[in-house]
Design an enzyme around this catalytic site. Structure first.
Site, PDB file in Angstrom:
ATOM      1  N   GLY A  12      35.108  33.929  44.593  1.00 60.40           N
ATOM      2  CA  GLY A  12      34.216  34.179  45.710  1.00 60.40           C
ATOM      3  C   GLY A  12      33.190  35.237  45.352  1.00 60.40           C
ATOM      4  O   GLY A  12      32.990  35.566  44.196  1.00 60.40           O
ATOM      5  N   VAL A  58      30.588  38.752  47.174  1.00 65.99           N
ATOM      6  CA  VAL A  58      30.327  39.714  48.242  1.00 65.99           C
ATOM      7  C   VAL A  58      28.819  39.835  48.432  1.00 65.99           C
ATOM      8  O   VAL A  58      28.059  39.925  47.469  1.00 65.99           O
ATOM      9  CB  VAL A  58      30.918  41.095  47.907  1.00 65.99           C
ATOM     10  CG1 VAL A  58      30.600  42.095  49.018  1.00 65.99           C
ATOM     11  CG2 VAL A  58      32.414  41.010  47.714  1.00 65.99           C
ATOM     12  N   GLY A 103      32.900  36.870  41.637  1.00 66.44           N
ATOM     13  CA  GLY A 103      34.085  36.719  40.818  1.00 66.44           C
ATOM     14  C   GLY A 103      34.494  35.266  40.751  1.00 66.44           C
ATOM     15  O   GLY A 103      33.771  34.372  41.206  1.00 66.44           O
ATOM     16  N   ASP A 122      38.464  46.779  48.189  1.00 67.60           N
ATOM     17  CA  ASP A 122      39.034  45.617  47.509  1.00 67.60           C
ATOM     18  C   ASP A 122      40.557  45.581  47.612  1.00 67.60           C
ATOM     19  O   ASP A 122      41.269  45.991  46.705  1.00 67.60           O
ATOM     20  CB  ASP A 122      38.609  45.553  46.049  1.00 67.60           C
ATOM     21  CG  ASP A 122      38.791  44.142  45.492  1.00 67.60           C
ATOM     22  OD1 ASP A 122      39.548  43.357  46.099  1.00 67.60           O
ATOM     23  OD2 ASP A 122      38.170  43.815  44.474  1.00 67.60           O
ATOM     24  N   LYS A 133      32.410  39.554  52.478  1.00 68.46           N
ATOM     25  CA  LYS A 133      33.108  38.976  51.328  1.00 68.46           C
ATOM     26  C   LYS A 133      33.508  37.539  51.642  1.00 68.46           C
ATOM     27  O   LYS A 133      34.073  37.257  52.696  1.00 68.46           O
ATOM     28  CB  LYS A 133      34.346  39.814  51.010  1.00 68.46           C
ATOM     29  CG  LYS A 133      35.121  39.369  49.782  1.00 68.46           C
ATOM     30  CD  LYS A 133      36.241  40.364  49.481  1.00 68.46           C
ATOM     31  CE  LYS A 133      37.007  39.984  48.236  1.00 68.46           C
ATOM     32  NZ  LYS A 133      38.053  40.979  47.905  1.00 68.46           N
ATOM     33  N   ASP A 141      45.382  47.666  42.583  1.00 71.36           N
ATOM     34  CA  ASP A 141      44.186  47.486  41.753  1.00 71.36           C
ATOM     35  C   ASP A 141      43.246  48.680  41.901  1.00 71.36           C
ATOM     36  O   ASP A 141      42.037  48.524  42.064  1.00 71.36           O
ATOM     37  CB  ASP A 141      43.465  46.188  42.135  1.00 71.36           C
ATOM     38  CG  ASP A 141      42.523  45.700  41.026  1.00 71.36           C
ATOM     39  OD1 ASP A 141      42.700  46.129  39.870  1.00 71.36           O
ATOM     40  OD2 ASP A 141      41.619  44.912  41.327  1.00 71.36           O
TER      41      ASP A 141
END
Length: 480
Positions: A166, A168, A163, A354, A183, A336
């Site tokens: 950063g 994973v 993303g 997440d 992550k 989210d």
């Protein structure tokens, strides 16, 4: 409270919430309507706010067209950060920064709140802005680790997702031999919040947190183009639906396996380096359990409608609700929830992942917390999360309604979903859904209510589903 402080509170309210009436402003600030009106008209005289001709009038922020002060460009936000860092322990007020440095107050406020979201500055109860010291500690190396723990203890297998802030990795521990999801994010206030949320949660339906560590070394898997085509690791998240304010992490922490032979780590593909654009960048590595069976997005895409048994759907959704119920019981909201962030563990157990946007519901005194509006994934976020800054646990119920519908009703193409989704978000299900799924339809309509207090809480949903699911299972057994 002085007149200046009250005016700053009104300006801050309008900046965070947008246009508003005097009645809503006075309720939000816990002052009388006469006090709010007095200060609003004073601010209008000083050309800091404006109102329309409606009844009641709606107030909004205003920049005077003849304001000679320059507006900061985005890349000069560091100037505001530096001003705050050198402002002393007591801090500075926004209007002081604007006055002393020839900037507009609206611009200063915009950048201060941007820095606060990154964890670099804090706002005190007396409206003073102070530095958190994050940048100073990074520059001095106080929080860095001399050797990369990741490269010492893990072999990277593949990159699961990337993303804006950063990525994973799927990594195998060199000593215990187990697979983990690791992550990597820039060390900011958001990263701190994610780790604290994960460390606090211990539940069978939550991705399990192992540990974390800071490091100034950026550890990457640098597979070249030829390797990528043969890699068994293919990230399935979709970024097209997310807003500019999405989580500073990944769409998910899982993978889809496209072939049976796993990609092998290669020493020549590993590198350790410091971000050349910012040598003092410090990263936070978060080690979590690896969910090897992919995401709910993959399940929805691969499981055709006729192959999805009602018992299987019931079980998956029940586990999702159980995880959300636990999150809320810990005074947290996820903010989210979506199929990309719902994973399946080794035994098919549902795992919510997440927590990059997870936030506390209330402060230690039990008071509501005002948040930055519009953060999350727009196609799944609740109306209040998109438009307002004061919302609670019911904001997580809205996406649950969308997720349950998506599990029940097959959407053959992306264009079909794009066509149907706006209607679904305003409680309009496609023709035939309420006939085929009458009970589920009633639940989903309540969960998608635009009014948060009408939506049932996670505990109520779970209790009703227990009864509903047991009836479904009995009917299925009789049919067999």
């Amino acid at each position: 409270m002085s007149n200046g402080e009250m005016e700053e509170r009104i300006i801050d309210h309008l900046r965070r919430n947008g246009k508003d009436t005097a009645l809503k402003i006075c309720k939000a600030l816990a002052v009388s309507r006469s006090v709010a009106n007095k200060h609003l008209y004073d601010l209008e005289k000083s050309k800091r706010v404006k109102k329309n001709d409606g009844t009641p009038p709606i107030w909004d922020l205003m920049e005077t067209p003849d304001d000679p002060r320059p507006v900061l460009k985005t890349d000069t936000v560091e100037k505001v950060s530096e001003i705050v860092r050198t402002g002393g322990k007591t801090g500075l007020k926004a209007h002081e920064i604007a006055r002393d440095h020839g900037l507009t107050r609206k611009t200063v406020n915009k950048h201060l709140h941007s820095l606060m979201d990154k964890g670099e500055v804090l706002k005190t109860d007396s409206n003073q802005w102070t530095s958190t010291g994050h940048q100073d500690s990074q520059a001095s190396g106080d929080v860095t680790v001399s050797d990369s723990v990741l490269s010492k203890c893990f072999d990277i297998i593949g990159k699961l997702g990337k993303g804006a802030y950063g990525c994973v990795y799927k990594a195998q521990h060199k000593y215990d031999g187990k697979m983990y999801a690791v992550k990597k994010v820039k060390l900011t206030g958001d990263a701190d919040a994610e780790v604290k949320a994960l460390a606090k949660l211990e539940h069978t339906n939550i991705v399990r947190y192992i540990t974390c560590w800071p490091s100034s070394q950026d550890w990457e898997s640098c597979q070249d183009t030829s390797d990528q085509s043969d890699s068994s690791i293919v990230f399935k998240g979709s970024y097209t639906e997310t807003s500019d304010y999405d989580s500073p992490g990944m769409e998910s922490l899982s993978i889809s396996t496209e072939s049976e032979s796993p990609a092998k780590p290669s020493q020549k593909h590993r590198k350790e380096s410091v971000d050349p654009s910012n040598p003092s960048t410090t990263y936070l590595f978060i080690q979590m359990e690896f969910c090897e069976r992919g995401t709910l997005t993959t399940w929805i895409r691969n499981e055709k409608k006729e192959q999805r048994t009602i018992i299987e759907i019931d079980q998956i959704f029940h586990e999702i609700v159980s995880g959300v119920e636990y999150i809320h019981s810990q005074n947290l909201i996820h903010r989210d929830l979506k199929p990309d962030n719902i994973l399946f563990g080794a035994e098919g157990k549902v795992k919510i992942g997440d927590f990059g946007l997870a936030a506390t519901l209330t402060n230690p005194n039990g008071a509501a917390i005002y948040r930055t509006k519009g953060r999350g994934t727009r196609s799944y976020m609740s109306p209040e999360q998109e438009l307002h800054s004061n919302y609670g646990a019911k904001t997580d119920i809205f996406p649950l309604g969308l997720i349950w519908f998506e599990m029940l009703w097959e959407l053959s193409t992306v264009s079909e979903k794009a066509y149907l989704w706006p209607d679904l978000r305003i409680q309009k299900c496609p023709e035939g859904f309420c006939v085929k799924y009458p009970t589920e339809h009633k639940f989903i309509i309540m969960m998608l209510s635009p009014t948060p207090h009408v939506r049932p809480c996670a505990t109520t949903i779970k209790e009703n589903l227990d009864r509903f699911f047991s009836m479904n299972h009995m009917l299925c057994q009789k049919t067999i």
